[in-house]
Design an enzyme around this catalytic site. Structure first.
Site, PDB file in Angstrom:
ATOM      1  N   GLU A 119      11.238   4.309  20.138  1.00  0.00           N
ATOM      2  CA  GLU A 119      10.216   5.069  18.784  1.00  0.00           C
ATOM      3  C   GLU A 119       9.845   6.298  19.354  1.00  0.00           C
ATOM      4  O   GLU A 119       9.351   7.068  17.678  1.00  0.00           O
ATOM      5  CB  GLU A 119       9.250   4.613  19.912  1.00  0.00           C
ATOM      6  CG  GLU A 119       8.993   4.721  20.513  1.00  0.00           C
ATOM      7  CD  GLU A 119       7.142   4.237  20.800  1.00  0.00           C
ATOM      8  OE1 GLU A 119       6.158   4.084  20.258  1.00  0.00           O
ATOM      9  OE2 GLU A 119       7.249   4.108  22.251  1.00  0.00           O
TER      10      GLU A 119
ATOM     11  N   LYS B 272      -1.075   5.972  16.624  1.00  0.00           N
ATOM     12  CA  LYS B 272      -1.393   5.557  18.174  1.00  0.00           C
ATOM     13  C   LYS B 272      -1.637   4.819  17.820  1.00  0.00           C
ATOM     14  O   LYS B 272      -1.766   3.551  19.247  1.00  0.00           O
ATOM     15  CB  LYS B 272      -2.371   6.909  18.574  1.00  0.00           C
ATOM     16  CG  LYS B 272      -2.520   6.954  20.130  1.00  0.00           C
ATOM     17  CD  LYS B 272      -1.616   6.633  20.891  1.00  0.00           C
ATOM     18  CE  LYS B 272      -1.212   6.135  22.423  1.00  0.00           C
ATOM     19  NZ  LYS B 272      -0.593   6.170  23.409  1.00  0.00           N
TER      20      LYS B 272
ATOM     21  N   LYS C 148      11.259   2.766  24.000  1.00  0.00           N
ATOM     22  CA  LYS C 148      10.308   4.201  24.086  1.00  0.00           C
ATOM     23  C   LYS C 148      11.603   4.996  23.875  1.00  0.00           C
ATOM     24  O   LYS C 148      11.555   6.207  22.817  1.00  0.00           O
ATOM     25  CB  LYS C 148      10.530   4.639  25.328  1.00  0.00           C
ATOM     26  CG  LYS C 148       8.804   4.122  26.413  1.00  0.00           C
ATOM     27  CD  LYS C 148       7.888   5.007  25.637  1.00  0.00           C
ATOM     28  CE  LYS C 148       6.676   4.316  25.434  1.00  0.00           C
ATOM     29  NZ  LYS C 148       6.764   3.108  24.595  1.00  0.00           N
TER      30      LYS C 148
ATOM     31  N   HIS D 297      26.172 -14.315  25.141  1.00  0.00           N
ATOM     32  CA  HIS D 297      26.134 -15.884  23.982  1.00  0.00           C
ATOM     33  C   HIS D 297      25.978 -14.737  23.191  1.00  0.00           C
ATOM     34  O   HIS D 297      25.335 -14.825  21.866  1.00  0.00           O
ATOM     35  CB  HIS D 297      24.643 -16.393  24.485  1.00  0.00           C
ATOM     36  CG  HIS D 297      24.506 -16.902  25.760  1.00  0.00           C
ATOM     37  ND1 HIS D 297      25.412 -17.767  26.054  1.00  0.00           N
ATOM     38  CD2 HIS D 297      24.229 -16.358  26.922  1.00  0.00           C
ATOM     39  CE1 HIS D 297      25.503 -18.426  26.625  1.00  0.00           C
ATOM     40  NE2 HIS D 297      24.564 -17.591  27.602  1.00  0.00           N
TER      41      HIS D 297
ATOM     42  N   ASN E  66     -16.256  14.267  38.252  1.00  0.00           N
ATOM     43  CA  ASN E  66     -14.700  13.237  38.410  1.00  0.00           C
ATOM     44  C   ASN E  66     -14.370  12.359  38.653  1.00  0.00           C
ATOM     45  O   ASN E  66     -14.283  12.263  40.072  1.00  0.00           O
ATOM     46  CB  ASN E  66     -13.960  14.502  38.126  1.00  0.00           C
ATOM     47  CG  ASN E  66     -12.733  14.194  36.335  1.00  0.00           C
ATOM     48  OD1 ASN E  66     -12.976  13.042  36.566  1.00  0.00           O
ATOM     49  ND2 ASN E  66     -12.024  14.648  36.540  1.00  0.00           N
ATOM     50  N   GLY E  67     -13.876  11.329  38.904  1.00  0.00           N
ATOM     51  CA  GLY E  67     -12.938  10.470  38.948  1.00  0.00           C
ATOM     52  C   GLY E  67     -13.768   9.245  39.560  1.00  0.00           C
ATOM     53  O   GLY E  67     -14.172   9.020  39.082  1.00  0.00           O
TER      54      GLY E  67
ATOM     55  N   GLU F   7      11.019  -2.470  27.548  1.00  0.00           N
ATOM     56  CA  GLU F   7      10.145  -1.183  27.088  1.00  0.00           C
ATOM     57  C   GLU F   7      10.668   0.398  27.420  1.00  0.00           C
ATOM     58  O   GLU F   7      10.155   1.443  26.076  1.00  0.00           O
ATOM     59  CB  GLU F   7       9.224  -1.112  28.653  1.00  0.00           C
ATOM     60  CG  GLU F   7       8.508  -0.330  28.116  1.00  0.00           C
ATOM     61  CD  GLU F   7       7.181   0.449  26.916  1.00  0.00           C
ATOM     62  OE1 GLU F   7       7.170  -0.644  26.380  1.00  0.00           O
ATOM     63  OE2 GLU F   7       7.140   1.441  26.876  1.00  0.00           O
TER      64      GLU F   7
ATOM     65  N   CYS G 142     -13.401  13.004  33.014  1.00  0.00           N
ATOM     66  CA  CYS G 142     -13.624  13.452  32.630  1.00  0.00           C
ATOM     67  C   CYS G 142     -13.819  14.491  32.946  1.00  0.00           C
ATOM     68  O   CYS G 142     -12.414  15.216  33.540  1.00  0.00           O
ATOM     69  CB  CYS G 142     -14.197  12.804  33.690  1.00  0.00           C
ATOM     70  SG  CYS G 142     -15.521  11.031  33.983  1.00  0.00           S
TER      71      CYS G 142
ATOM     72  N   TRP H 154     -16.209  10.129  30.754  1.00  0.00           N
ATOM     73  CA  TRP H 154     -14.942   8.909  29.700  1.00  0.00           C
ATOM     74  C   TRP H 154     -15.007   8.134  30.358  1.00  0.00           C
ATOM     75  O   TRP H 154     -15.098   7.994  32.071  1.00  0.00           O
ATOM     76  CB  TRP H 154     -13.107   9.127  30.171  1.00  0.00           C
ATOM     77  CG  TRP H 154     -12.242   8.241  29.752  1.00  0.00           C
ATOM     78  CD1 TRP H 154     -12.295   7.395  30.680  1.00  0.00           C
ATOM     79  CD2 TRP H 154     -11.754   8.020  27.940  1.00  0.00           C
ATOM     80  NE1 TRP H 154     -11.355   6.534  29.502  1.00  0.00           N
ATOM     81  CE2 TRP H 154     -11.512   7.037  28.752  1.00  0.00           C
ATOM     82  CE3 TRP H 154     -11.408   9.094  27.390  1.00  0.00           C
ATOM     83  CZ2 TRP H 154     -10.484   6.293  27.572  1.00  0.00           C
ATOM     84  CZ3 TRP H 154     -11.044   8.398  26.518  1.00  0.00           C
ATOM     85  CH2 TRP H 154      -9.841   7.355  26.408  1.00  0.00           C
TER      86      TRP H 154
ATOM     87  N   ARG I  33      -9.407  15.773  26.324  1.00  0.00           N
ATOM     88  CA  ARG I  33      -9.149  14.712  27.406  1.00  0.00           C
ATOM     89  C   ARG I  33      -9.833  13.179  27.667  1.00  0.00           C
ATOM     90  O   ARG I  33      -9.723  12.456  27.492  1.00  0.00           O
ATOM     91  CB  ARG I  33      -9.854  15.063  28.272  1.00  0.00           C
ATOM     92  CG  ARG I  33      -8.833  16.096  29.190  1.00  0.00           C
ATOM     93  CD  ARG I  33     -10.634  17.267  29.839  1.00  0.00           C
ATOM     94  NE  ARG I  33     -10.572  16.506  31.264  1.00  0.00           N
ATOM     95  CZ  ARG I  33     -10.341  16.642  32.033  1.00  0.00           C
ATOM     96  NH1 ARG I  33      -8.874  17.427  32.389  1.00  0.00           N
ATOM     97  NH2 ARG I  33     -10.869  15.851  33.514  1.00  0.00           N
TER      98      ARG I  33
HETATM   99  C1  AGP Z   1       3.934   2.096  22.305  1.00  0.00           C
HETATM  100  O1  AGP Z   1       4.575   3.189  22.968  1.00  0.00           O
HETATM  101  C2  AGP Z   1       3.740   2.156  20.458  1.00  0.00           C
HETATM  102  N1  AGP Z   1       2.733   3.232  20.729  1.00  0.00           N
HETATM  103  C3  AGP Z   1       2.969   0.392  20.126  1.00  0.00           C
HETATM  104  O2  AGP Z   1       4.068  -0.246  20.615  1.00  0.00           O
HETATM  105  C4  AGP Z   1       1.571   0.131  21.386  1.00  0.00           C
HETATM  106  O3  AGP Z   1       1.865  -1.055  22.450  1.00  0.00           O
HETATM  107  C5  AGP Z   1       1.119  -1.309  19.899  1.00  0.00           C
HETATM  108  O4  AGP Z   1       1.062  -0.796  19.117  1.00  0.00           O
HETATM  109  C6  AGP Z   1      -0.302  -1.384  20.967  1.00  0.00           C
HETATM  110  O5  AGP Z   1      -0.531  -0.688  20.885  1.00  0.00           O
HETATM  111  P1  AGP Z   1      -2.320  -1.460  21.784  1.00  0.00           P
HETATM  112  O6  AGP Z   1      -2.001  -1.186  23.060  1.00  0.00           O
HETATM  113  O7  AGP Z   1      -3.432  -0.026  22.022  1.00  0.00           O
HETATM  114  O8  AGP Z   1      -2.641  -2.307  21.480  1.00  0.00           O
END
Ligand code: AGP
Length: 664
Positions: free
Chosen positions: A544, A659, A541, A560, A147-148, A537, A25, A121, A50
């Site tokens: 991407e 995003k 990272k 394998h 906030n919090g 993961e 918030c 938020w 934010r």
């Molecule tokens: C991860 O860094 C990416 N931004 C992407 O893989 C993301 O995790 C994926 O599109 C899922 O998004 P969501 O968690 O909003 O469903």
């Protein structure tokens, strides 16, 4: 000037914390010689980055506190303010529906010079005007913006209701307004000092009283709050951007501080209620840097927000210390008791969080779990129905494939639970129940803090199921909950201070690896058991945000096929934190080294065997082996970040990515 640090940064690293590693918030307060309203609204605008879903403002006008709140963005709040101004006098008084303090707000000709404002938020209580801040007590004497998380809000609310207080919202924050009013005896600072001792949790708030003009009182308790010093005027806010255009002289508060702001100065008391002086800094940031809390990018800021984000996600859900409580989410736990099988569906990073969850739920709750990529699940004609609980994991709550998978399951009779970071998102409308992460808005396209919060929610769910099914001894539960509550402190060791913090917020060990390998064109990641999702993961990272080709495999799979990829130029990242299969992993590390590859191991602090087997070791604090993934991912986030930065790429908006993927 130092970047923000989590409230959890290890001892010794807390000094000089100026930038903001913030909760979600936004608080702004003003007291001084100018009209407060435009300054407060401008401050809220500066905090829009934010993220928020509602907003409000309270002003001290002629001995009364007047307040307007609205759902939606700041334009909605300003329209509401303006709408009232256009009303005739008679119409205004006819607006009986409005609380007295609203209609009068806009009658006042004098421009009020004391006020507080807030962007919310939502974490507790849905998005609504009643749940928007400022909150106020029954007599309208005290208004407050918070906030919090107030961890002990339920028992406090119970006592306040029994004492006759009337609540108008479903939020945890409203208890602060009622408590302040009951402790108020004409001195707001003293009332705040008393209430501070009754609250538990991670919070910051700013209060004002109708009976004390030209006064604001703020408290910082492990959630950012910072003061902007001016000439015969003072600002107080969640983050520096709120007042940066008005003053660059910033005064830092420490955890537990209570500050009384008057036009001519600021009085601060510490945790022991002793008057103290706090340092002032001249901030040399531009607006954009200020929004990033002094970090170079939103992604780095969000990596550093992870301690606070996880703390907010687990805080009041582990307040009982010996077990997890999810009841406050309005979650009908019957959802779980009839469950014979759990199916997790997600995409990308959220899929990796689900993979960690699968291990945790099966290990602790002994419930069978399937994990599926949502875009595959929805087209494979899955066998699903009664007795199944399908959990859609999506930080945005808008990912098309995940939503489609949830709808399919629901149509076929399964119960559906959503785990998401965004209240009001589509996922919350497609589920029988919702568990929210509380990471706050994540701006960087590469998910970081939302990932660790999704993993934290999976742990909470697994422990809650274990309690309901009696699959763990109480002592085991207590130990795991206790370890879970320590995670924010461990995360802060990795991001916020101590010997892990380094240039640009990336540890020296990570910088050394990045300096050695940032030009490579391929990285292989490997892990076993609960470390495997973190290898996946880490690989995602890096690919991407640095556009480097990566692959991630179960370490047991190397012989394998994937081991054919390796030669002297190959960096292999191995997630080798403590686990029952660590010995196997060390053998896998030897295997790949025998082919000339270089091994970069993420290991638990003190793992001599791993340190000897690896060429580079990235250590994380020791905790229960099942909880290590939340820590192990952090050096890999930082490694990806540091390599992408060295390659001169835009880590906040990588090419080709969005995003939120709202299309198939
Ligand atoms: C991860 O860094 C990416 N931004 C992407 O893989 C993301 O995790 C994926 O599109 C899922 O998004 P969501 O968690 O909003 O469903």
């Amino acid at each position: 000037m130092e970047r923000g640090r989590s409230a959890y940064a290890s001892a010794g690293g807390l000094e000089g914390r100026v930038g903001i590693v913030a909760a979600m918030c936004g608080i702004v307060g003003y007291v001084g010689r100018r009209a407060a309203r435009p300054l407060l609204l401008a401050g809220l605008k500066r905090l829009e980055y934010r993220g928020y879903d509602s907003a409000g403002i309270s002003l001290l006008c002629d001995g009364r506190i007047e307040s307007v709140r609205s759902v939606g963005n700041l334009a909605a709040l300003e329209q509401k303010l303006a709408a009232h101004e256009l009303l005739s006098e008679t119409q205004r008084t006819e607006e009986a529906a409005q609380p007295a303090h609203t209609a009068a707000l806009l009658r006042s000709a004098a421009a009020p010079s004391t006020g507080i404002a807030h962007t919310r938020w939502a974490t507790h209580g849905r998005v609504s005007e009643q749940n928007a801040h400022p909150h106020f007590d029954c007599t309208d004497r005290v208004h407050v913006v918070v906030n919090g998380i107030i961890e002990n809000h339920l028992p406090l609310k119970r006592d306040l209701l029994a004492a006759g207080c009337e609540f108008t919202s479903q939020t945890d924050a409203e208890v602060v307004a009622h408590l302040l009013a009951r402790r108020y005896e004409g001195d707001l600072m003293q009332a705040v000092l008393r209430v501070r001792s009754e609250l538990a949790g991670l919070y910051a708030f700013v209060a004002m009283s109708a009976q004390e003009r030209d006064l604001l009182v703020g408290v910082r308790s492990e959630t950012p709050l910072v003061i902007g010093r001016g000439e015969n005027e003072q600002f107080i806010a969640s983050a520096v951007p709120a007042f940066l255009s008005e003053t660059r002289l910033v005064q830092e508060l420490e955890d537990g501080d209570v500050a009384a702001l008057r036009p001519d100065g600021v009085e601060i008391c510490d945790l022991r209620s002793v008057k103290v002086r706090r340092r002032k800094h001249v901030v040399d940031w531009d607006e954009e840097t200020a929004e990033k809390g002094g970090f170079a990018t939103f992604m780095l800021k969000e990596i550093h927000e992870q301690a606070d984000a996880v703390a907010e996600t687990i805080a009041d859900r582990t307040a009982l210390r010996s077990e997890v409580s999810l009841a406050e989410e309005g979650l009908d736990e019957a959802l779980f008791s009839e469950t014979r099988r759990i199916i997790l569906v997600a995409c990308g990073t959220s899929y990796h969080a689900g993979l960690v969850g699968r291990y945790a739920i099966e290990q602790w709750a002994r419930v069978p779990v399937e994990m599926d990529i949502a875009s595959e699940y929805r087209y494979r004609n899955p066998v699903v129905g009664e007795g199944d609980l399908v959990i859609g994991i999506s930080q945005s709550g808008e990912t098309a494939d995940t939503l489609a998978a949830m709808r399919l399951a629901r149509r076929q009779g399964a119960k559906v639970l959503a785990i998401t970071n965004v209240m009001g998102s589509q996922a919350t409308r497609e589920a029988d129940g919702v568990l929210f992460t509380r990471a706050g808005l994540e701006i960087g396209v590469a998910a970081t803090k939302t990932f660790v919060c999704e993993v934290a929610v999976m742990y909470l769910l697994a422990l809650r199921l274990a309690k309901m099914r009696g699959s763990l001894e109480d002592e085991q539960l207590r130990t795991l909950v206790s370890e879970l509550k320590q995670l924010p402190h461990h995360i802060a060791e990795l991001t916020g201070g101590g010997d892990h913090g380094g240039r640009g917020g990336v540890s020296a060990a990570v910088q050394e690896v990045a300096a050695r390998f940032w030009r490579r064109s391929f990285f292989l990641y490997m892990g076993r058991n609960i470390g495997l999702p973190i290898a996946l993961e880490g690989a995602l990272k890096l690919k991407e945000i640095s556009y480097i080709a990566t692959d991630a495999y179960p370490a047991g799979e190397m012989k394998h096929g994937p081991i054919a990829l390796l030669d002297e130029s190959s960096p292999v990242v191995c997630v080798a934190t403590e686990s029952p299969v660590l010995e196997k992993l060390i053998s896998n590390m030897e295997e790949v080294k025998a082919r000339g590859a270089t091994v970069i191991a993420v290991m638990t602090e003190g793992s001599e065997q791993v340190a000897q087997a690896a060429d580079f070791a990235l250590a994380v604090p020791r905790t229960d082996w099942m909880l290590q993934p939340i820590l192990a991912v952090i050096p890999l986030q930082m490694l990806a970040y540091e390599i992408a930065q060295r390659r001169g790429l835009n880590v906040d908006q990588p090419r080709n990515l969005a995003k939120t993927v709202t299309v198939e």
